[in-house]
Design a protein around this motif. Structure first.
Motif, PDB file in Angstrom:
ATOM      1  N   LEU B  81     -48.481  46.507 -20.428  1.00  0.00           N
ATOM      2  CA  LEU B  81     -47.813  47.493 -21.543  1.00  0.00           C
ATOM      3  C   LEU B  81     -47.483  48.814 -21.290  1.00  0.00           C
ATOM      4  N   THR B  82     -48.191  49.187 -20.272  1.00  0.00           N
ATOM      5  CA  THR B  82     -47.906  50.715 -19.863  1.00  0.00           C
ATOM      6  C   THR B  82     -46.532  50.458 -18.887  1.00  0.00           C
ATOM      7  N   SER B  83     -46.274  49.512 -18.193  1.00  0.00           N
ATOM      8  CA  SER B  83     -45.068  49.413 -17.361  1.00  0.00           C
ATOM      9  C   SER B  83     -43.893  49.439 -18.324  1.00  0.00           C
ATOM     10  N   SER B  84     -44.203  48.635 -19.610  1.00  0.00           N
ATOM     11  CA  SER B  84     -43.097  48.518 -20.453  1.00  0.00           C
ATOM     12  C   SER B  84     -42.657  49.837 -20.830  1.00  0.00           C
ATOM     13  N   LEU B 106     -39.072  54.721 -13.073  1.00  0.00           N
ATOM     14  CA  LEU B 106     -39.055  53.547 -12.356  1.00  0.00           C
ATOM     15  C   LEU B 106     -40.191  53.200 -11.151  1.00  0.00           C
ATOM     16  N   PHE B 107     -40.575  54.251 -10.535  1.00  0.00           N
ATOM     17  CA  PHE B 107     -41.596  54.105  -9.421  1.00  0.00           C
ATOM     18  C   PHE B 107     -42.649  53.846  -9.936  1.00  0.00           C
ATOM     19  N   ALA B 108     -43.257  54.389 -11.260  1.00  0.00           N
ATOM     20  CA  ALA B 108     -44.558  54.246 -11.792  1.00  0.00           C
ATOM     21  C   ALA B 108     -44.483  52.858 -12.281  1.00  0.00           C
ATOM     22  N   THR B 109     -43.276  52.199 -12.851  1.00  0.00           N
ATOM     23  CA  THR B 109     -43.156  50.801 -13.290  1.00  0.00           C
ATOM     24  C   THR B 109     -43.543  49.579 -12.124  1.00  0.00           C
ATOM     25  N   ILE B 110     -43.066  50.304 -10.948  1.00  0.00           N
ATOM     26  CA  ILE B 110     -43.277  49.179  -9.599  1.00  0.00           C
ATOM     27  C   ILE B 110     -44.588  49.237  -9.233  1.00  0.00           C
ATOM     28  N   LEU B 111     -45.307  50.462  -9.330  1.00  0.00           N
ATOM     29  CA  LEU B 111     -46.724  50.652  -9.176  1.00  0.00           C
ATOM     30  C   LEU B 111     -47.588  49.799 -10.153  1.00  0.00           C
ATOM     31  N   CYS B 112     -47.150  49.687 -11.526  1.00  0.00           N
ATOM     32  CA  CYS B 112     -47.937  48.864 -12.430  1.00  0.00           C
ATOM     33  C   CYS B 112     -47.765  47.604 -12.032  1.00  0.00           C
ATOM     34  N   ALA B 113     -46.283  47.161 -11.576  1.00  0.00           N
ATOM     35  CA  ALA B 113     -46.126  45.744 -11.459  1.00  0.00           C
ATOM     36  C   ALA B 113     -47.161  45.218 -10.222  1.00  0.00           C
ATOM     37  N   PHE B 114     -47.354  46.141  -8.992  1.00  0.00           N
ATOM     38  CA  PHE B 114     -47.999  45.869  -8.058  1.00  0.00           C
ATOM     39  C   PHE B 114     -49.745  45.789  -8.594  1.00  0.00           C
ATOM     40  N   GLY B 115     -50.275  46.589  -9.342  1.00  0.00           N
ATOM     41  CA  GLY B 115     -51.258  46.622  -9.972  1.00  0.00           C
ATOM     42  C   GLY B 115     -51.413  45.127 -10.728  1.00  0.00           C
ATOM     43  N   PHE B 116     -50.677  44.955 -11.615  1.00  0.00           N
ATOM     44  CA  PHE B 116     -50.557  43.494 -11.945  1.00  0.00           C
ATOM     45  C   PHE B 116     -50.829  42.320 -10.905  1.00  0.00           C
ATOM     46  N   THR B 121     -54.372  38.658  -8.091  1.00  0.00           N
ATOM     47  CA  THR B 121     -54.836  38.219  -6.839  1.00  0.00           C
ATOM     48  C   THR B 121     -56.431  37.977  -6.806  1.00  0.00           C
ATOM     49  N   PHE B 122     -57.075  38.908  -7.565  1.00  0.00           N
ATOM     50  CA  PHE B 122     -58.658  38.662  -7.865  1.00  0.00           C
ATOM     51  C   PHE B 122     -58.861  37.539  -8.638  1.00  0.00           C
ATOM     52  N   GLU B 123     -58.212  37.235  -9.589  1.00  0.00           N
ATOM     53  CA  GLU B 123     -58.193  36.150 -10.766  1.00  0.00           C
ATOM     54  C   GLU B 123     -58.258  34.769  -9.879  1.00  0.00           C
ATOM     55  N   TYR B 124     -56.954  34.824  -9.232  1.00  0.00           N
ATOM     56  CA  TYR B 124     -56.616  33.698  -8.544  1.00  0.00           C
ATOM     57  C   TYR B 124     -57.492  33.156  -7.232  1.00  0.00           C
ATOM     58  N   GLY B 125     -57.736  34.570  -6.613  1.00  0.00           N
ATOM     59  CA  GLY B 125     -58.942  34.173  -5.444  1.00  0.00           C
ATOM     60  C   GLY B 125     -60.006  33.602  -6.150  1.00  0.00           C
ATOM     61  N   ALA B 126     -60.605  34.223  -7.124  1.00  0.00           N
ATOM     62  CA  ALA B 126     -61.921  33.584  -7.613  1.00  0.00           C
ATOM     63  C   ALA B 126     -61.772  32.162  -8.097  1.00  0.00           C
ATOM     64  N   LYS B 127     -60.572  31.849  -8.744  1.00  0.00           N
ATOM     65  CA  LYS B 127     -60.586  30.447  -9.245  1.00  0.00           C
ATOM     66  C   LYS B 127     -60.410  29.595  -8.185  1.00  0.00           C
ATOM     67  N   ILE B 128     -59.625  30.039  -7.171  1.00  0.00           N
ATOM     68  CA  ILE B 128     -59.636  29.135  -6.010  1.00  0.00           C
ATOM     69  C   ILE B 128     -60.895  28.879  -5.299  1.00  0.00           C
ATOM     70  N   ASP B 129     -61.646  29.739  -5.218  1.00  0.00           N
ATOM     71  CA  ASP B 129     -63.213  29.837  -4.535  1.00  0.00           C
ATOM     72  C   ASP B 129     -63.843  28.943  -5.463  1.00  0.00           C
ATOM     73  N   HIS B 130     -63.559  29.067  -6.612  1.00  0.00           N
ATOM     74  CA  HIS B 130     -64.400  28.045  -7.746  1.00  0.00           C
ATOM     75  C   HIS B 130     -64.010  26.626  -7.816  1.00  0.00           C
ATOM     76  N   ASN B 131     -62.875  26.356  -6.879  1.00  0.00           N
ATOM     77  CA  ASN B 131     -62.445  24.933  -7.001  1.00  0.00           C
ATOM     78  C   ASN B 131     -61.689  24.538  -8.146  1.00  0.00           C
ATOM     79  N   LEU B 132     -61.241  25.781  -8.712  1.00  0.00           N
ATOM     80  CA  LEU B 132     -60.306  25.421  -9.921  1.00  0.00           C
ATOM     81  C   LEU B 132     -58.981  25.199  -9.999  1.00  0.00           C
ATOM     82  N   LEU B 133     -58.356  25.205  -8.547  1.00  0.00           N
ATOM     83  CA  LEU B 133     -56.918  24.910  -8.599  1.00  0.00           C
ATOM     84  C   LEU B 133     -56.897  23.524  -8.515  1.00  0.00           C
ATOM     85  N   PRO B 134     -55.938  23.317  -9.479  1.00  0.00           N
ATOM     86  CA  PRO B 134     -55.794  21.480  -9.602  1.00  0.00           C
ATOM     87  C   PRO B 134     -55.123  20.868  -8.603  1.00  0.00           C
ATOM     88  N   ASN B 135     -55.789  20.848  -7.183  1.00  0.00           N
ATOM     89  CA  ASN B 135     -55.341  20.025  -6.208  1.00  0.00           C
ATOM     90  C   ASN B 135     -56.403  19.174  -5.871  1.00  0.00           C
TER      91      ASN B 135
END
Lengths: 137, 248
Positions: B81-84, B106-116, B121-135
């Protein structure tokens, strides 16, 4: 939409004054969006009326209602549809109308049972919920 | 085709195929909107898939969604929302010809995008560690020999305690959990891909403005990338309540 605008009406960025969203409005919309987000989270966890909190339909409608309102603010103001020409409005509205028409397809799923596909339940990587299939043979 | 003029008095350059600047700018914006309509169709089909399975397996989806971290999702909502907001300001300053503030936004927007992406990354990382990636490693719920299925992840542990996943026991039908995570990873993954494309577009735009490219004659390129970014925000506005805040 080519209206007779005098050249002096252009800003340094090449815009007509009436296409510019005022800074005050941008801040206001941002505030409303944050408020909408806070309201969504608050309602999901802390809504004081327990009977409503346990009403799935109400809670989902509330969350989606707020989301639709937020989307309306973004499309109308941030995406500039409000200040846009008629052609821009047609395209913008057309996209979202199509989105809702798409959901008519749900009528098909709601009105008929899902047919089991023989053999499909044996595919190991299949994401199909296998226990919905009765008597696969 | 090109005229020598000062922008303040004459308006931006009008290319030969257009009647006037109004028509030229409208054409650009309608082109961008046509693209966004195809994006609505693209994501629309996925939202329909979500609706179908959520409707069919609501109870399991509710139990499985507790594995998602609503605080991290909320943080990402805040960031987007901040980036918008910064994009809307960038367009505003571009229209006014204030390049310095436009570039900062524009620079602030790019920073927000990297923040997102960092949060994701933290969310996906945890999900993969929890074996929740459907492979083929996917594992959900009760494991033989264990009283309750507890899951640990270095990604989750790295977070401050207030942001960590609250629900560690996995309940619900594992096959439907797999279905849930298939749709979750598809939709949020495609959304994340759009964020990455957005970063590329914003960076390209900033470079073109910086080198005073002849491609940038007015505010419209900023407005067009901005439209794309608002769309990315729009998708997340719906993804957040639909995945992270499923009601009982």
């Amino acid at each position: 939409m080519a209206a007779d605008h005098g050249h002096h009406e252009y800003t340094a960025g090449g815009a007509h004054a009436h296409h510019i969203l005022p800074q005050k409005t941008i801040f206001l919309i941002f505030g409303l969006l944050l408020g909408g987000m806070a309201l969504t989270i608050w309602a999901a966890f802390f809504l004081p009326v327990k009977s409503l909190l346990e009403n799935t339909f109400f809670m989902q409608s509330l969350a989606l209602g707020i989301a639709v309102f937020k989307a309306y603010l973004v499309v109308t103001y941030f995406m500039g549809v409000k200040m846009g020409t008629r052609l821009v409005k047609i395209f913008a509205i057309g996209g979202f109308v199509w989105f809702f028409v798409l959901f008519v397809m749900m009528a098909d799923y709601v009105s008929r049972p899902m047919e089991p596909v023989v053999g499909w339940e044996k595919v190991p990587s299949s994401a199909l919920p296998r226990d919905t299939v009765k008597n696969p043979e | 085709m090109s005229h020598s003029h000062t922008k303040e008095t004459d308006g931006p350059e009008v290319y030969f195929q257009y009647e006037d600047i109004e028509q030229q700018q409208e054409t650009y914006l309608v082109g961008m909107w046509s693209f966004l309509v195809t994006e609505v169709m693209f994501f629309g089909a996925l939202f329909l898939i979500y609706t179908l399975y959520r409707w069919k397996f609501h109870d399991d989806f509710y139990l499985v969604h507790e594995q998602l971290n609503w605080k991290m999702g909320g943080l990402n909502t805040l960031i987007l929302l901040t980036s918008s907001f910064t994009v809307a300001l960038a367009v505003h300053f571009a229209q006014k010809g204030n390049t310095k503030l436009q570039m900062r936004c524009l620079f602030a927007t790019i920073l927000c995008a990297f923040g997102f992406l960092a949060v994701k990354t933290f969310e996906y990382g945890a999900k993969i560690d929890h074996n929740l990636l459907p492979n083929h490693h996917f594992q959900y719920g009760h494991v033989e020999g264990e009283e309750e299925h507890h899951v640990e992840s270095k990604w989750d542990k790295m977070l401050p305690s207030v942001l960590q996943v609250e629900k560690k026991e996995q309940h619900g039908n594992p096959q439907r959990a797999r279905l849930f995570f298939s749709i979750y990873f598809t939709m949020t993954g495609l959304h994340g891909l759009h964020v990455i494309i957005g970063i590329i577009c914003f960076t390209a735009l900033m470079i073109l403005i910086k080198i005073k490219s002849s491609l940038i004659t007015d505010y419209v390129p900023t407005e067009m990338v901005g439209l794309y970014w608002h769309f990315v925000d729009l998708v997340w506005i719906f993804l957040y309540p639909l995945y992270y805040l499923i009601p009982k």
